[in-house]
Write a protein that holds these residues in place. Structure first.
Motif, short mmCIF file in Angstrom:
data_model
loop_
_atom_site.label_atom_id
_atom_site.label_comp_id
_atom_site.label_asym_id
_atom_site.label_seq_id
_atom_site.Cartn_x
_atom_site.Cartn_y
_atom_site.Cartn_z
N VAL A 26 -87.63 -65.66 -0.09
CA VAL A 26 -89.91 -65.94 -0.45
C VAL A 26 -89.38 -67.33 -0.50
O VAL A 26 -88.00 -68.36 -0.81
N LEU A 80 -89.39 -71.57 -1.65
CA LEU A 80 -90.11 -71.68 -2.99
C LEU A 80 -90.77 -73.19 -3.14
O LEU A 80 -91.44 -72.61 -3.85
N THR A 135 -93.86 -72.14 -1.15
CA THR A 135 -95.45 -72.22 -0.72
C THR A 135 -95.40 -70.76 -1.39
O THR A 135 -96.99 -69.94 -1.48
N ASP A 136 -94.05 -69.90 -2.61
CA ASP A 136 -94.67 -68.81 -2.92
C ASP A 136 -94.79 -67.46 -2.05
O ASP A 136 -94.91 -66.69 -1.73
N PRO A 143 -87.13 -67.81 -13.24
CA PRO A 143 -87.62 -69.34 -13.05
C PRO A 143 -86.75 -70.12 -13.52
O PRO A 143 -87.28 -70.89 -12.59
N LYS A 157 -85.35 -75.72 -6.52
CA LYS A 157 -87.09 -76.06 -5.57
C LYS A 157 -86.55 -78.13 -5.95
O LYS A 157 -87.18 -78.92 -5.07
N TYR A 195 -87.36 -62.21 -7.82
CA TYR A 195 -88.73 -61.72 -5.96
C TYR A 195 -88.90 -59.75 -5.91
O TYR A 195 -89.17 -59.51 -5.04
N ALA A 253 -97.07 -62.78 -0.03
CA ALA A 253 -96.71 -63.86 -1.20
C ALA A 253 -96.20 -63.66 -2.47
O ALA A 253 -96.63 -62.08 -2.60
N TYR A 254 -95.62 -63.81 -3.11
CA TYR A 254 -95.60 -63.57 -4.57
C TYR A 254 -95.91 -64.50 -5.67
O TYR A 254 -95.91 -65.41 -5.43
N ARG A 255 -96.40 -63.32 -6.69
CA ARG A 255 -96.73 -64.25 -7.82
C ARG A 255 -95.89 -63.87 -8.71
O ARG A 255 -95.50 -62.73 -9.37
N ASN A 256 -95.43 -64.96 -9.72
CA ASN A 256 -94.32 -64.88 -10.50
C ASN A 256 -95.36 -64.49 -11.78
O ASN A 256 -95.84 -64.80 -12.16
N GLN A 287 -93.92 -69.20 -17.63
CA GLN A 287 -93.43 -70.12 -16.37
C GLN A 287 -92.80 -71.25 -17.31
O GLN A 287 -92.44 -71.04 -18.62
#
Length: 578
Positions: free
Chosen positions: A321, A323, A325-326, A510, A517, A529, A559-562, A566
């Motif tokens: 993935v 990092l 732009t996800d 995360p 990042k 992921y 895309a990836y949604r965490n 958070q």
């Protein structure tokens, strides 16, 4: 026999021209030389005319007599003998001369054989390549000789008469060095070299394979027990009254015993490599497993080849993935074998025995077919295929790879390659040329497991790649920490300076992703992921099968949604200049 008689057979001329022989010899049905021409003095220390009437075996040292007889018998049966490695006497005070013999049955004279002898310069090892005191062959040179003897033994030889390779472990070497002092220790090593060479083929087929580990190629008349006894007596002479650790040995017959030359040779080299690397239980295993023709190793090789040939493996896919732009950048194609929880041992074994090229090409072919299937045929889905460094170092496999890729113009930009470094690459410039061919064709290249092993930075300097995958060990070190290690920071900065993309593996939280990042690492792979998986085959909409474990389709892109809570922002601690 006059030289003109040979000229009556054009086939003889063509054959000997092909052989590029230094000495040409004709031998009659009784094994006597009836004609000789060429550099006889240089090879045998006798003029050509003096060889006429002599037994063919008289040209060689006595230890080679049985092998000459077997070779002549093979020629009588219609077999062409190629590159039989022998020795001719060197004369008083001079070493024996290595020669290569080729021959076959005379096409015009029943019972006669035609022999071609050449100077085997490849067997002459420079003094600087030998051990300094015992003057033994290095592991590399010894392996070359063992491989050639295996090639010879794989074709028509009587297995009971095949030459033997005995591997010896001599732990008492360290005891002698500690107890006897440097001068006596040197005397011990010199005598050790003399004793090993004395029982070896041609008096020069003994090598040092690793720390206190040695190898001897010898005739079947020399037993492992006699070698052990000779070395035990030597140790006793230098350590009188002590109780040194015993000598251990394992013996392997240098014949193929009904298997192919390639299989037998690869199995032999695998055993030599294991032995030289000093595995604690290696000699015990070798004594049980490879004493009778390396059958277990060959059996495992055949099992893996059968799996490859029958396609009895599966591909699973793990997302990488972006990092920033996800978005899913690509999936790594990972292989799984039936009944195996992990592919690591199988792949490593395939590398060590020289069949990993077949495995890599089978996986590549499966990946290509998948990318063209309804499940994989989408412009936004990209896939990375692993290639072993040994596959790229093997010219026939490399040519096959480039040929397969040339037939995939439709996959340009969608297929990537990861160069694994679990096996060292010998010829970096040649491998780099292959990588550049792939890149010019539109296929990006990634250097896998960067930072693992001593060759990693050397690889990055020698190989031009698009991405490096940072070894997971560096990522594991920062779990639960807000501070990156100096090594991780240095790798990330180096890649940024070189304008090489970065991928971090083993990303599971995360917090780790957030830290990466800040280091400007661009891509991540790990359980955060998704684990390696196979997409569900939904016939009505195949692309829906990829939308699992937090992955979803957005404007035609995956895309990836965490889905986890958070992570708190991570800030590097400030360093005061005051």
């Amino acid at each position: 026999m006059a030289a003109g008689d040979i000229a009556t057979s054009r086939e003889v001329y063509v054959a000997f021209a092909f052989a590029a022989a230094d000495l040409l010899v004709e031998v009659d049905e009784d094994g006597a030389i009836v004609f000789a021409v060429g550099a006889a003095m240089a090879l045998t220390s006798k003029p050509a005319r003096a060889l006429t009437g002599q037994p063919a075996s008289a040209m060689f040292i006595p230890q080679d007599g049985e092998r000459i007889d077997r070779a002549l018998n093979r020629m009588d049966e219609g077999e062409r003998v190629r590159l039989l490695l022998l020795h001719t006497p060197g004369g008083p005070g001079r070493p024996n001369k290595p020669v290569a013999l080729a021959g076959y049955r005379h096409p015009d004279r029943p019972g006669h054989r035609l022999l071609a002898l050449t100077h085997a310069a490849a067997l002459e090892v420079p003094e600087e390549n030998r051990t300094p005191i015992g003057h033994l062959l290095s592991r590399e040179d010894f392996s070359v000789l063992a491989r050639r003897m295996m090639d010879e033994g794989s074709v028509g030889a009587d297995t009971d008469q095949a030459y033997q390779l005995t591997m010896v472990e001599l732990p008492a070497v360290e005891q002698v060095r500690a107890a006897a002092g440097p001068v006596k220790a040197d005397e011990f090593m010199a005598e050790l070299g003399d004793r090993l060479k004395a029982v070896s083929m041609g008096g020069d087929a003994a090598g040092e394979l690793g720390e206190n580990r040695y190898g001897v190629i010898h005739s079947p008349s020399v037993t492992a027990s006699s070698i052990e006894a000779a070395l035990t007596d030597l140790v006793a002479a230098f350590l009188p009254g002590d109780q040194p650790e015993p000598v251990k040995s394992a013996t392997v017959a240098l014949d193929a015993a009904g298997i192919s030359s390639e299989e037998a040779t690869n199995a032999l080299l695998y055993s030599l490599n294991r032995f030289s690397q000093g595995e604690e239980v290696n000699l015990h295993n070798l004594a049980k497993d490879v004493r009778s023709r390396l059958s277990d190793t060959v059996g495992q090789m055949r099992e893996i080849k059968e799996v490859i040939d029958q396609g009895r493996f599966e591909l699973v896919f793990q997302p990488i993935v972006d990092l920033w732009t996800d978005m899913v950048h690509h999936f790594e194609c990972l292989v799984r074998f039936p009944g195996k929880s992990s592919p690591f041992e199988t792949v490593t074994f395939a590398e060590n025995v020289g069949i990993v090229g077949n495995l890599d090409m089978a996986i590549l072919n499966r990946a290509i077919n998948f990318m063209r299937s309804p499940l994989g045929n989408n412009p936004s889905l990209r896939f990375a295929v692993n290639l072993s460094g040994r596959s790229l170092s093997h010219a026939p496999t490399a040519r096959r790879l480039l040929s397969m890729v040339a037939g995939c113009p439709d996959l340009r930009g969608r297929m990537l390659f990861e160069l694994t470094e679990s096996a060292e690459v010998d010829d970096l410039p040649a491998v780099n040329a292959i990588l550049q061919s792939l890149r010019k064709g539109g296929f990006q290249v990634c250097l896998d497991d960067f930072g693992a092993g001593s060759a990693a930075f050397h690889y990055l300097r020698a190989l031009e790649v698009d991405h490096v995958k940072i070894d997971g060990a560096y990522i594991k070190e920062v779990r639960g920490s807000n501070t990156p290690t100096p090594y991780l920071k240095a790798i990330a900065q180096l890649c940024a300076d070189l304008k090489v993309g970065t991928i971090a593996e083993f990303v599971e939280t995360p917090e780790t992703a957030n830290l990466l990042k800040l280091l400007k690492v661009r891509h991540a792979q790990g359980y955060l992921y998704g684990k390696p998986m196979q997409p569900a085959n939904i016939e009505a909409d195949p692309m829906k099968g990829w939308a699992v474990n937090g992955l979803y389709w957005q404007n035609g892109l995956l895309a990836y949604r965490n889905q986890a809570p958070q992570a708190k922002p991570i800030r590097f601690p400030t360093v005061s200049n005051g």
